[in-house]
Design an enzyme around this catalytic site. Structure first.
Site, PDB file in Angstrom:
ATOM      1  N   ARG A 166       0.836  -1.198   0.000  1.00  0.00           N
ATOM      2  CA  ARG A 166       0.000   0.000   0.000  1.00  0.00           C
ATOM      3  C   ARG A 166       0.876   1.255   0.000  1.00  0.00           C
ATOM      4  O   ARG A 166       1.517   1.578   0.997  1.00  0.00           O
ATOM      5  CB  ARG A 166      -0.935   0.035   1.212  1.00  0.00           C
ATOM      6  N   ASP A 446      -4.008   3.322  14.285  1.00  0.00           N
ATOM      7  CA  ASP A 446      -3.173   3.868  13.224  1.00  0.00           C
ATOM      8  C   ASP A 446      -3.652   5.270  12.902  1.00  0.00           C
ATOM      9  O   ASP A 446      -4.471   5.846  13.627  1.00  0.00           O
ATOM     10  CB  ASP A 446      -3.154   2.950  11.998  1.00  0.00           C
TER      11      ASP A 446
END
Length: 530
Positions: A166, A446
């Site tokens: 990613r 996160d």
């Protein structure tokens, strides 16, 4: 390091050790320069369009499916099928690319796919970004090893998880790499360095370079990515369709573009994914001016309710209609090693989350910890007997445009506010120290969950929402809670930096688009001080 290429200058403002320098040599930089010169103009236009859409939504909180693409939604077409070895993606694990031990453990976790993250789970220090690229370069070749301080050795097994990468979202710059004085987009850098250094090796070993693409907001952004894929394939002499990508549906506008996003990347598609945490953040951000869309405490905003449930259903039907994987999202719960009772509660919550996903029709799911792979695998093995559920289409499910905006009701509590403050500041503190995935209060946090924390507080202040005990939420009350929560944590320069950034973005009049952009300059300054 400075390179002059075709009248343009690439300047790398970061120390790169001798083991990693080859990754960004002259040939790779020439490739990055081509990507930048060809696509940065379009990217800037698309980012301007994001601003235009947001400005409209501040006045009119309505969305509709694009009229100009009705034919795409109504016609019959399919994405290119994935190879047989990628048909079964029932459990995928995510984590940062920069931590060798975590990378090796993810590859060895037993998950079908490892999504190595340069975005929400990673702090963009130069050491972390280049170190992550080096880790993946070695991992692709089976050479990545790690030795702990205790002398324990880690290496990748003979049957590791399949790698997806990613890159950062289109809005995030890489300020360590300047082209003619301007930062290269982090997305261009992450994708370009990985594909340049690894695509040929992967293809020679009968594997495909695969990606997860975050934060897309429109089918035109998907078209940009598709053109970047095609350019990279031609430049690196790959067969068309060699690059595959799963697009995360984690912004509110993207939910109204699902068919179109799949159509734009149909030659390169590896399906869509419900990026739940960023989707909640996007919902708050896009609809922030309107009290009817204010959300309750974060722990009340669950995937079985309102706009979240409806967008999951639509994503599944859209993907399956087009022959694509519909991937589920990540439960934030992680194993609790120190407490057997709490650990069992966490595992049960993960199990329930995965039961919901497989029951809805998802073809796979995410976990954030190797210890959760067996839990998720057991659920999907029991309820999904084939490699996937792509043939399953719920013809009776009709999701309207209003359904995709349906709010979730619940209370706003002092506990909820304090949790947002503590989690947001602790996460940002770790991010400023170079760590982007952080266990806090038995949850894996996160950047996306930190974004929810600060944006909820901003919205509650802005709308003068009332707590369940009757108090009105004000800047003064929030500042009081911030001071108290910070005083309960161990003091450090990073904590002070994090608390001031969090205080500012939570309480200022104007909404800040991205927390990590606010903190990026401080991160770079901290690197210099070190």
């Amino acid at each position: 390091m400075e390179l002059n290429l075709d009248k343009s200058k690439i300047f790398i403002n970061g120390e790169t050790d001798s083991d990693s320098a080859f990754l960004i040599g002259e040939e790779c930089n020439a490739f990055l320069l081509e990507i930048y010169n060809r696509f940065s103009g379009r990217l800037n236009q698309l980012l301007s369009e994001r601003i235009r859409v947001q400005e409209r939504l501040l006045k009119d909180p309505t969305f509709s499916l694009p009229k100009e693409t009705a034919e795409i939604r109504e016609s019959s077409w399919k994405v290119s099928p994935l190879p047989d070895y990628l048909q079964d993606r029932r459990v995928e694990i995510t984590g940062p690319s920069s931590d060798k031990k975590m990378v090796i453990n993810a590859f060895n976790s037993g998950a079908k796919i490892y999504m190595s993250d340069f975005e929400d789970a990673q702090s963009p220090t130069w050491k972390g970004i280049i170190g992550g690229q080096k880790n993946l370069y070695d991992a692709v070749r089976g050479n990545l090893t790690y030795k702990s301080e205790e002398g324990k050795e880690y290496r990748i097994s003979q049957n590791p998880s399949y790698l997806f990468v990613r890159p950062r979202g289109l809005h995030l710059p890489e300020k360590h790499v300047l082209i003619d004085g301007k930062p290269i987009p982090g997305a261009f850098f992450d994708f370009g360095v990985f594909v340049f250094n690894n695509a040929e090796y992967l293809l020679q070993h009968e594997k495909l370079p695969c990606f997860y693409i975050p934060k897309t907001e429109s089918y035109l952004e998907a078209r940009l990515w598709n053109d970047i894929f095609t350019f990279a394939e031609d430049y690196l002499k790959m067969k068309r369709g060699s690059i595959r990508a799963t697009f995360l549906i984690e912004t509110l506008p993207a939910a109204f573009n699902m068919d179109e996003i799949l159509y734009e990347v149909r030659e390169h598609s590896a399906g869509l994914n419900c990026g739940r945490w960023d989707y909640i953040f996007s919902y708050i951000k896009k609809l922030r001016n309107f009290p009817e869309f204010v959300l309750p405490d974060r722990n009340s905003v669950s995937m079985d309710k309102g706009f979240l449930l409806n967008y999951s259903k639509l994503l599944i039907n859209t993907c399956h209609k087009r022959g694509a994987h519909a991937m589920g999202g990540m439960s934030a719960f992680i194993p609790v090693k120190s407490n057997g009772v709490e650990n069992e509660k966490a595992l049960n919550k993960v199990r329930d989350d995965k039961l919901r996903e497989v029951g809805l029709g998802h073809d796979g799911t995410w976990v954030a910890h190797p210890g959760l792979v067996p839990v998720a695998m057991e659920v999907f093995d029991q309820h999904m007997k084939g490699a996937n559920q792509i043939e399953r289409i719920n013809v009776d499910t009709i999701i309207t445009e209003k359904d995709l905006l349906r709010p979730i009701e619940g209370d706003i509590t002092e506990t909820g506010i304090r949790t947002n403050i503590s989690v947001g500041i602790q996460y940002l503190q770790s991010w400023l120290m170079g760590k982007g995935a952080v266990p806090i209060y038995n949850l894996m946090e996160d950047a996306a969950t930190a974004e929810i924390s600060r944006s909820q507080i901003w919205q509650w202040i802005h709308h003068k929402k009332v707590l369940s005990d009757g108090r009105t939420i004000s800047i003064q009350l929030i500042n009081k809670f911030i001071d108290e929560e910070v005083s309960a944590l161990k003091d450090s320069i990073y904590l002070r930096q994090a608390s001031e950034i969090f205080r500012s973005v939570s309480s200022r009049e104007e909404f800040s688009e991205f927390l990590t952009l606010e903190a990026y300059d401080q991160l770079i300054e901290n690197e210099v001080v070190k």
